[in-house]
Design a protein around this motif. Structure first.
Motif, short mmCIF file in Angstrom:
data_model
loop_
_atom_site.label_atom_id
_atom_site.label_comp_id
_atom_site.label_asym_id
_atom_site.label_seq_id
_atom_site.Cartn_x
_atom_site.Cartn_y
_atom_site.Cartn_z
N THR A 59 0.82 -1.22 0.00
CA THR A 59 0.00 0.00 0.00
C THR A 59 0.86 1.28 0.00
O THR A 59 0.35 2.37 -0.15
CB THR A 59 -0.93 0.04 1.23
OG1 THR A 59 -0.12 -0.09 2.38
CG2 THR A 59 -1.98 -1.06 1.19
N MET A 60 2.19 1.11 0.15
CA MET A 60 3.08 2.29 0.18
C MET A 60 3.42 2.72 -1.24
O MET A 60 3.62 1.86 -2.10
CB MET A 60 4.38 1.92 0.90
CG MET A 60 4.44 2.43 2.30
SD MET A 60 6.09 2.22 2.92
CE MET A 60 6.03 0.52 3.41
N PRO A 61 3.55 4.05 -1.51
CA PRO A 61 3.98 4.47 -2.85
C PRO A 61 5.41 4.01 -3.11
O PRO A 61 6.22 3.91 -2.18
CB PRO A 61 3.89 5.99 -2.78
CG PRO A 61 3.64 6.36 -1.37
CD PRO A 61 3.24 5.14 -0.61
N GLY A 62 5.73 3.71 -4.41
CA GLY A 62 7.04 3.17 -4.80
C GLY A 62 8.21 3.99 -4.28
O GLY A 62 9.15 3.44 -3.69
N ILE A 63 8.12 5.31 -4.45
CA ILE A 63 9.25 6.18 -4.08
C ILE A 63 9.60 6.03 -2.61
O ILE A 63 10.77 5.97 -2.22
CB ILE A 63 8.90 7.64 -4.47
CG1 ILE A 63 10.05 8.62 -4.13
CG2 ILE A 63 7.67 8.16 -3.77
CD1 ILE A 63 10.70 9.10 -5.42
N LEU A 64 8.54 5.90 -1.79
CA LEU A 64 8.75 5.76 -0.36
C LEU A 64 9.44 4.44 -0.05
O LEU A 64 10.34 4.36 0.79
CB LEU A 64 7.39 5.83 0.34
CG LEU A 64 7.43 6.03 1.85
CD1 LEU A 64 8.12 7.34 2.19
CD2 LEU A 64 6.01 6.03 2.41
N ARG A 65 9.00 3.38 -0.78
CA ARG A 65 9.58 2.06 -0.54
C ARG A 65 11.07 2.04 -0.86
O ARG A 65 11.88 1.51 -0.08
CB ARG A 65 8.85 1.00 -1.37
CG ARG A 65 7.45 0.74 -0.84
CD ARG A 65 6.59 0.03 -1.84
NE ARG A 65 7.16 -1.24 -2.26
CZ ARG A 65 6.95 -1.81 -3.45
NH1 ARG A 65 6.19 -1.17 -4.33
NH2 ARG A 65 7.50 -2.96 -3.75
N TYR A 66 11.45 2.66 -2.03
CA TYR A 66 12.88 2.69 -2.37
C TYR A 66 13.63 3.64 -1.44
O TYR A 66 14.79 3.44 -1.12
CB TYR A 66 13.06 3.03 -3.85
CG TYR A 66 12.70 1.83 -4.71
CD1 TYR A 66 13.65 0.83 -4.95
CD2 TYR A 66 11.42 1.67 -5.23
CE1 TYR A 66 13.32 -0.30 -5.68
CE2 TYR A 66 11.07 0.55 -5.96
CZ TYR A 66 12.03 -0.45 -6.20
OH TYR A 66 11.71 -1.55 -6.90
N GLY A 67 12.90 4.69 -1.00
CA GLY A 67 13.50 5.62 -0.03
C GLY A 67 13.87 4.88 1.24
O GLY A 67 14.93 5.12 1.83
N ILE A 68 13.03 3.93 1.66
CA ILE A 68 13.31 3.13 2.87
C ILE A 68 14.61 2.38 2.69
O ILE A 68 15.46 2.32 3.60
CB ILE A 68 12.15 2.17 3.15
CG1 ILE A 68 10.96 2.95 3.68
CG2 ILE A 68 12.55 1.09 4.16
CD1 ILE A 68 9.71 2.12 3.94
N ALA A 69 14.84 1.83 1.42
CA ALA A 69 16.09 1.09 1.15
C ALA A 69 17.29 2.00 1.36
O ALA A 69 18.25 1.66 2.08
CB ALA A 69 16.05 0.55 -0.28
N VAL A 70 17.20 3.21 0.75
CA VAL A 70 18.33 4.14 0.84
C VAL A 70 18.55 4.56 2.30
O VAL A 70 19.66 4.53 2.82
CB VAL A 70 18.05 5.37 -0.06
CG1 VAL A 70 19.17 6.41 0.09
CG2 VAL A 70 17.92 4.94 -1.51
N LEU A 71 17.43 4.90 2.96
CA LEU A 71 17.52 5.39 4.33
C LEU A 71 18.10 4.33 5.27
O LEU A 71 19.00 4.62 6.06
CB LEU A 71 16.11 5.78 4.81
CG LEU A 71 16.07 6.42 6.19
CD1 LEU A 71 16.74 7.80 6.14
CD2 LEU A 71 14.62 6.56 6.68
N SER A 72 17.63 3.09 5.13
CA SER A 72 18.13 2.07 6.06
C SER A 72 19.61 1.80 5.84
O SER A 72 20.35 1.58 6.80
CB SER A 72 17.28 0.79 5.97
OG SER A 72 17.14 0.39 4.64
N VAL A 73 20.06 1.83 4.54
CA VAL A 73 21.50 1.61 4.30
C VAL A 73 22.30 2.79 4.87
O VAL A 73 23.35 2.61 5.50
CB VAL A 73 21.77 1.42 2.78
CG1 VAL A 73 23.29 1.35 2.51
CG2 VAL A 73 21.11 0.13 2.29
N ALA A 74 21.73 4.02 4.71
CA ALA A 74 22.41 5.20 5.25
C ALA A 74 22.55 5.09 6.75
O ALA A 74 23.61 5.37 7.33
CB ALA A 74 21.62 6.46 4.87
N ILE A 75 21.47 4.62 7.40
CA ILE A 75 21.53 4.47 8.86
C ILE A 75 22.59 3.43 9.24
O ILE A 75 23.36 3.60 10.17
CB ILE A 75 20.14 4.06 9.40
CG1 ILE A 75 19.17 5.23 9.29
CG2 ILE A 75 20.23 3.63 10.88
CD1 ILE A 75 17.73 4.91 9.57
N ALA A 76 22.67 2.35 8.43
CA ALA A 76 23.67 1.30 8.69
C ALA A 76 25.08 1.87 8.60
O ALA A 76 25.94 1.58 9.45
CB ALA A 76 23.48 0.16 7.70
#
Ligand code: ADP
Length: 550
Positions: A59-76
């Protein structure tokens, strides 16, 4: 009697309906238990799923989903730089980043997170730092291991999400099934309530002083308001007729003790004084270890039926009385003759006494004899009148121990003149030591009167030949009582007569009412006996009835 047979039929039909209703109630209760279990399981599962499924990736928009990928790697990367560098746990934050991405954002962003994690590892954390370096053999092994781990985490997350989706689907199917079964249950309940209303039959379940359940109809029957909740058993017991309370208690207690069903009848009294008649069948239910769980009890309100039966019974009694009076009417001439005889004799003796008195000297001895004879004749006339009065009087039915032979002899005495007037010879054959029968003496005499008068009337029609009436009374061990037979030498019974004799209004006589035999049969059956007729050879008819002994 027909009505009482109808009553019995209705009672047995109601009994059948009751059994069926009981079956349905048990079925419904089982169904309901099954459904509540399914519902419980369903709601438990829902709780678990609500806990484990915070958001759906789809149910999440695509951009947000890929944003989560980038954000989580950045946090790592950040975590590795500032916290974990010195702990040699560089890989862990990236694995967590990949897992979180797959979990929250799906497989596509998960792959992106793997690529970003590998690049970041190479750029920031493999020597030389801050540059993409050609990968040494050791690094290659390390990175391959990282990718493998990330893939494994991704696979586990994906599998878990798929499982959750299946779970969600199963839940939806379950809810649909539950809704369907609930609707069907509600429909059955509606039909059941309607059936209960139509048959005035209610169901209740109780144990000791606690009532677990009462159907709509049971509330209606007992005059309780369902809105006030289940009444306590003490209030209920107070509504049972005081004369029936102890007996009912004892019957239920015995059924529980003996683990059998009970079937009983009792009355209840509503606060406004209305008395209702109930018939109840109850079944104690036990757990596997033999403890009483509850008593399931069905109750039918038979008040209306009781009233109708009473009205029929009264109508039947009135009809039987009318028939008896009519039959006696037919005997008026003979009975008048029967009474006249002793009176004439008494007058003759009185005249003789007067003669003996006026003789010189008066013959007191003869006078005394004449007076004794006058008393005897007077008593004889009185007895005939008394018998007629007993048969014509309207008296309520009684249940006595009747000496059937005496009762029959009285009827023979009343019809003796009628038989003589029609040149009928009467023979009796009574066995010794007959048992007494339980019943109403006058009603049994009415039966005999009808059979004897019918026999005399039948023989009146034949021209030549002996007119013989034979009356026999014997013990009948096979029927557990006595058997009475009235046999004539009349024209006998045609096949039409044989099949219709006992029908009301069937008569072949111009002045006949056609009620005699039908009333006789109801009387005999009400006494627990049977009445039937057979043609005799070479001529005549034999009517027989049995009556159980006391
Ligand atoms: P009713 O005497 O008013 O006709 P019953 O019910 O007593 O009514 O008898 C019905 C009919 O049964 C009689 O009309 C007669 O045809 C037949 N019936 C009764 N008793 C005898 C008998 N002993 N022999 C031949 N027919 C009989």
């Amino acid at each position: 009697m027909n009505e009482s047979i109808h009553g019995e039929c209705a009672a047995s039909e109601l009994q059948d309906q009751l059994t069926e209703l009981r079956g349905r109630v048990t079925g419904l209760i089982e169904q309901q238990t099954a459904i509540s279990e399914v519902l419980r399981a369903g709601s438990g599962m829902r709780q678990v799923m609500e806990h484990r499924d915070p958001s759906s990736p789809t149910t999440m928009p695509g951009i947000l989903r890929y944003g989560i990928a980038v954000l989580s790697v950045a946090i790592a990367i950040g975590l590795d730089f500032f916290l974990l560098r010195h702990f040699e746990a560089i890989l862990t934050p990236f694995l967590l980043a990949v897992a979180a991405t797959v979990w929250y954002a799906g497989t596509g962003p998960g792959v992106l997170a793997i690529v970003l994690s590998v690049l970041s590892l190479n750029y920031f954390f493999l020597r030389p730092f801050f540059s993409f370096s050609p990968i040494s053999y050791t690094d290659l092994v390390y990175l391959t291991f990282c990718i493998f781990c990330a893939l494994a985490v991704g696979w586990v997350s994906g599998a878990r999400r798929r499982a959750e989706q299946e779970l969600r689907q199963a839940r939806e199917e379950l809810e649909a099934t539950v809704a369907e079964r609930t609707a069907s249950l509600q429909r059955s309940e509606r039909y059941l309530a309607e059936a209960q209303r139509l048959t005035h039959c209610g169901v209740t379940a109780y144990k000791g002083s606690t009532i677990f359940f009462g159907s709509e109809e049971i509330y209606r029957i007992w005059g309780f308001d369902p809105a006030q909740g289940v009444p306590n058993r003490k209030t209920v017991l107070q509504r049972i007729h005081p004369d029936d309370r102890d007996r009912l208690d004892a019957e239920v207690a015995r059924a529980v003790r003996e683990k059998t069903r009970y079937s009983t009848a009792f009355r209840i009294v509503l606060p406004d004084g209305t008395v209702k008649h109930l018939e109840s069948i109850g079944q104690p239910v036990f757990s596997t270890n033999g403890k009483l769980v509850e008593v399931v009890d069905t109750e039918i309100d038979v008040t209306e039926r009781k009233r109708a039966e009473e009205a029929y019974r009264e109508a039947q009694m009135a009809l039987a009385h009318a028939n008896r009076v009519a039959t006696m009417g037919q005997l008026t001439a003979s009975i008048t003759h029967e009474v006249n005889q002793p009176i004439t004799a008494a007058v003759t003796y009185a005249l003789a006494a007067r003669r003996f008195l006026s003789a010189d000297p008066p013959n007191y001895g003869e006078v005394n004899d004449a007076l004794s004879l006058i008393v005897k004749e007077g008593n004889r006339a009185g007895e005939v009148v008394e018998r007629v009065r007993a048969l014509v009087k309207k008296v309520p039915a009684r249940k006595d121990a009747v000496a059937i032979d005496d009762a029959i002899l009285e009827v023979i005495a009343l019809t003796r003149a009628e038989a003589a007037n029609n040149s009928v010879s009467v023979r009796t054959q009574f066995a010794e030591g007959l048992p007494r029968v339980q019943g109403d003496r006058v009603q049994l005499q009415q039966v005999m009167l009808n059979l004897i008068v019918n026999a005399i009337q039948a023989m009146r029609g034949i021209g030549e030949g002996a007119r013989e009436l034979q009356i026999g009374v014997n013990a009948d061990p096979s029927e557990g009582g006595v058997r009475v037979g009235v046999q004539d030498t009349g024209p006998g019974l045609s096949s039409e007569s044989l099949s219709r004799l006992f029908e009301p209004f069937y008569t072949t006589k111009p002045e006949g009412m056609g009620m005699g035999l039908s009333i006789c049969r109801s009387i005999i059956e009400a006494h627990g006996g049977r009445l039937w007729a057979v043609p005799c050879e070479p001529q005549g008819a034999l009517f027989q009835f049995t009556i159980p002994a006391t």
